[in-house]
Motif scaffolding. Structure first.
Motif, PDB file in Angstrom:
ATOM      1  N   VAL A  53       2.559  -6.758   9.075  1.00  0.00           N
ATOM      2  CA  VAL A  53       2.639  -5.338   8.715  1.00  0.00           C
ATOM      3  C   VAL A  53       1.236  -4.804   8.433  1.00  0.00           C
ATOM      4  N   ALA A  54       0.434  -5.595   7.717  1.00  0.00           N
ATOM      5  CA  ALA A  54      -0.932  -5.151   7.406  1.00  0.00           C
ATOM      6  C   ALA A  54      -1.743  -4.973   8.685  1.00  0.00           C
ATOM      7  N   ARG A  55      -1.562  -5.888   9.622  1.00  0.00           N
ATOM      8  CA  ARG A  55      -2.295  -5.793  10.882  1.00  0.00           C
ATOM      9  C   ARG A  55      -1.875  -4.544  11.655  1.00  0.00           C
ATOM     10  N   HIS A  56      -0.594  -4.250  11.610  1.00  0.00           N
ATOM     11  CA  HIS A  56      -0.104  -3.036  12.281  1.00  0.00           C
ATOM     12  C   HIS A  56      -0.758  -1.802  11.664  1.00  0.00           C
ATOM     13  N   LEU A  57      -0.882  -1.807  10.352  1.00  0.00           N
ATOM     14  CA  LEU A  57      -1.499  -0.660   9.684  1.00  0.00           C
ATOM     15  C   LEU A  57      -2.972  -0.538  10.059  1.00  0.00           C
ATOM     16  N   GLU A  58      -3.659  -1.681  10.129  1.00  0.00           N
ATOM     17  CA  GLU A  58      -5.068  -1.651  10.521  1.00  0.00           C
ATOM     18  C   GLU A  58      -5.208  -1.110  11.937  1.00  0.00           C
ATOM     19  N   GLY A  59      -4.311  -1.549  12.821  1.00  0.00           N
ATOM     20  CA  GLY A  59      -4.350  -1.059  14.191  1.00  0.00           C
ATOM     21  C   GLY A  59      -4.094   0.433  14.252  1.00  0.00           C
ATOM     22  N   SER A 105       0.822  -1.212   0.000  1.00  0.00           N
ATOM     23  CA  SER A 105       0.000   0.000   0.000  1.00  0.00           C
ATOM     24  C   SER A 105       0.853   1.258   0.000  1.00  0.00           C
ATOM     25  N   GLY A 106       2.139   1.108   0.315  1.00  0.00           N
ATOM     26  CA  GLY A 106       3.030   2.259   0.375  1.00  0.00           C
ATOM     27  C   GLY A 106       2.865   3.081   1.635  1.00  0.00           C
ATOM     28  N   ARG A 107       2.107   2.570   2.603  1.00  0.00           N
ATOM     29  CA  ARG A 107       1.843   3.352   3.813  1.00  0.00           C
ATOM     30  C   ARG A 107       2.795   3.020   4.955  1.00  0.00           C
ATOM     31  N   ALA A 108       3.524   1.949   4.825  1.00  0.00           N
ATOM     32  CA  ALA A 108       4.442   1.568   5.906  1.00  0.00           C
ATOM     33  C   ALA A 108       5.649   0.849   5.320  1.00  0.00           C
ATOM     34  N   SER A 109       6.711   0.895   6.056  1.00  0.00           N
ATOM     35  CA  SER A 109       7.922   0.188   5.654  1.00  0.00           C
ATOM     36  C   SER A 109       8.247  -0.871   6.698  1.00  0.00           C
ATOM     37  N   ALA A 149      10.807   1.414  -3.988  1.00  0.00           N
ATOM     38  CA  ALA A 149       9.830   2.150  -3.199  1.00  0.00           C
ATOM     39  C   ALA A 149       9.908   3.629  -3.569  1.00  0.00           C
ATOM     40  N   GLY A 150       8.775   4.264  -3.650  1.00  0.00           N
ATOM     41  CA  GLY A 150       8.753   5.664  -4.030  1.00  0.00           C
ATOM     42  C   GLY A 150       8.702   6.570  -2.819  1.00  0.00           C
ATOM     43  N   VAL A 151       7.495   6.969  -2.454  1.00  0.00           N
ATOM     44  CA  VAL A 151       7.320   7.899  -1.343  1.00  0.00           C
ATOM     45  C   VAL A 151       7.784   7.249  -0.038  1.00  0.00           C
ATOM     46  N   ALA A 152       8.487   8.027   0.749  1.00  0.00           N
ATOM     47  CA  ALA A 152       8.959   7.502   2.030  1.00  0.00           C
ATOM     48  C   ALA A 152       7.775   7.233   2.947  1.00  0.00           C
ATOM     49  N   SER A 153       7.801   6.109   3.608  1.00  0.00           N
ATOM     50  CA  SER A 153       6.717   5.758   4.522  1.00  0.00           C
ATOM     51  C   SER A 153       7.315   5.373   5.870  1.00  0.00           C
ATOM     52  N   PRO A 154       6.595   5.642   6.949  1.00  0.00           N
ATOM     53  CA  PRO A 154       7.148   5.358   8.276  1.00  0.00           C
ATOM     54  C   PRO A 154       7.368   3.866   8.499  1.00  0.00           C
ATOM     55  N   VAL A 155       8.271   3.566   9.377  1.00  0.00           N
ATOM     56  CA  VAL A 155       8.570   2.163   9.673  1.00  0.00           C
ATOM     57  C   VAL A 155       7.402   1.561  10.455  1.00  0.00           C
ATOM     58  N   GLY A 156       6.828   0.487   9.900  1.00  0.00           N
ATOM     59  CA  GLY A 156       5.675  -0.151  10.524  1.00  0.00           C
ATOM     60  C   GLY A 156       6.016  -1.414  11.272  1.00  0.00           C
ATOM     61  N   ALA A 157       7.182  -1.961  11.020  1.00  0.00           N
ATOM     62  CA  ALA A 157       7.620  -3.164  11.733  1.00  0.00           C
ATOM     63  C   ALA A 157       9.114  -3.339  11.519  1.00  0.00           C
TER      64      ALA A 157
END
Lengths: 98, 295
Positions: free
Chosen positions: B284-290, B118-122, B204-212
């Motif tokens: 990672v997906a679960r972290h994003l959902e949380g 999704s590009g929302r987390a790294s 990866a394009g846009v920088a995204s925050p570290v999610g895990a």
């Protein structure tokens, strides 16, 4: 007759040690000369914060007991933490203190 | 090799390969045409320098005789090798070393970083050499993750986001065999790429925050397992993989504290490769959902 236990002046953080508090109250120390890393649990981090060269070991134990009034064996725990910090050379050696 | 006006290596009239690495023009003089193709290939991920620009960092790869290569950095011979592959490794090492020496305001780690689909987390994959970082990285790429970098991770210490560093991957035959056995394997073959190297087709394009943050441990378990790490353990592990601790220890400790506060950290006991990658992706997906407050 056994040798008396060594008496230490109030412990003082070695100024060459960097510390960083972590999100759970624990702490990481890094000695910039020896390059040694050390982590402290939250209680040990509190002991470290008290190592200002003014608090004696007994005063540090009192501080910790005040924060954790239900805790038992605080004096022994504080002594163990200080012993560990000395062993890892995170505190100023006695001769260099004060 | 085909030259591109905007991206990829340029074969100039002069025997140089010129690219821009983190804002600096880098020139590698490579008199031998075959060697030049190989150097250009491993640097293909970086944008090319405009024509005529003087190199701010000058390197050279020269043949010193039959079966002998020398590498120069800033006019000084720094390496001798009996193979081109050995010389390329030395060149890469020198480029990365020089880059890290110039970027003291950034936090760097030994490992890999990828953006989730999704590009929302790294996700950061950190560990010792040989523990399976590149294998896991390539496996995550088959699930739609896109790499920021492999082997050396640069973190923007203010934003806590990985910085894309499109360096060619090193992947031995065993790693290739593991990953190409998976569905949706990435395209491996890049013209002119020396053996043992792999260049992803997209980054990866846009920088995204570290999610895990994942620390691969032993693998070959029957099924993969992610074990959450206490913050103190995670911090010790993370900072242990950072070269910044040597150069800027205060920055290293502060960034470590912020990263471990913001992203869950796991020890990964790997199982079958596809299942292991799926587990990391799901986590990672679960972290994003949380993070979005979803159930």
């Amino acid at each position: 007759m056994p040798d008396p236990l060594p008496e230490f002046p109030p412990p003082q953080r070695d100024p060459r040690v960097l510390d960083e508090l972590l999100a759970d109250g624990s702490m990481v120390l890094f000695h910039t000369l020896s390059r040694k890393l050390m982590t402290l649990n939250p209680t040990a981090a509190l002991v470290w914060e008290c190592c200002d060269g003014e608090h004696t070991e007994e005063a540090i134990a009192a501080e910790v007991q005040a924060v954790f009034p239900q805790a038992t064996g605080v004096a022994g725990d504080v002594a163990a933490v200080l012993g560990d910090l000395r062993a890892r050379e995170m505190l100023r050696p006695p001769a260099a203190s004060s | 090799m085909t030259a591109s006006p905007h991206h990829g290596p340029v074969r100039e009239a002069r025997p140089h390969v010129r690219v821009i690495v983190h804002g600096r023009t880098l020139g590698v003089e490579v008199p031998n045409p075959d060697d030049r193709v190989a150097v250009a290939a491993i640097l293909r991920g970086f944008p090319t320098s405009p024509g005529g620009a003087a190199a701010e960092d000058a390197y050279a790869v020269r043949r010193a005789g039959p079966g002998r290569w020398t590498m120069l950095a800033h006019g000084v011979i720094t390496h001798h090798a009996s193979t081109l592959e050995g010389t390329l490794l030395a060149l890469e090492w020198q480029l990365v070393t020089d880059l890290l020496a110039r970027t003291t305001d950034r936090f760097h780690l030994h490992g890999a970083a990828l953006a989730d689909p999704s590009g929302r987390a790294s996700v950061l994959v950190l560990g010792d050499s040989g523990v399976g970082k590149t294998t896991l990285t390539l496996s995550l790429m088959t699930l739609g993750f896109r790499p920021h970098t492999d082997d050396v991770v640069l973190i923007d210490a203010d934003q806590l986001t990985p910085i894309t560093f499109p360096r060619a991957f090193h992947a031995d035959e065993a790693t290739r065999a593991l990953v190409t056995a998976l569905p949706h394997d990435p395209a491996w073959e890049v013209p002119g790429m020396p053996p043992g190297y792999f260049l992803p087709s997209s980054w990866a394009g846009v920088a995204s925050p570290v999610g895990a943050i994942v620390f691969p441990k032993a693998h070959n378990h029957a099924r993969p397992l992610l074990v959450g790490l206490p913050i103190a353990d995670a911090a010790t592990a993370l900072v242990g993989f950072s070269g910044t601790l040597e150069t800027s220890p205060a920055l290293a400790l502060k960034t470590t504290a912020r990263l471990t506060a913001s992203a869950p950290c796991y020890a990964l006991y790997g199982g079958p490769l596809a299942a292991t990658a799926e587990l990391v992706a799901t986590t990672v997906a679960r972290h994003l959902e949380g993070a979005r407050g979803e159930p």
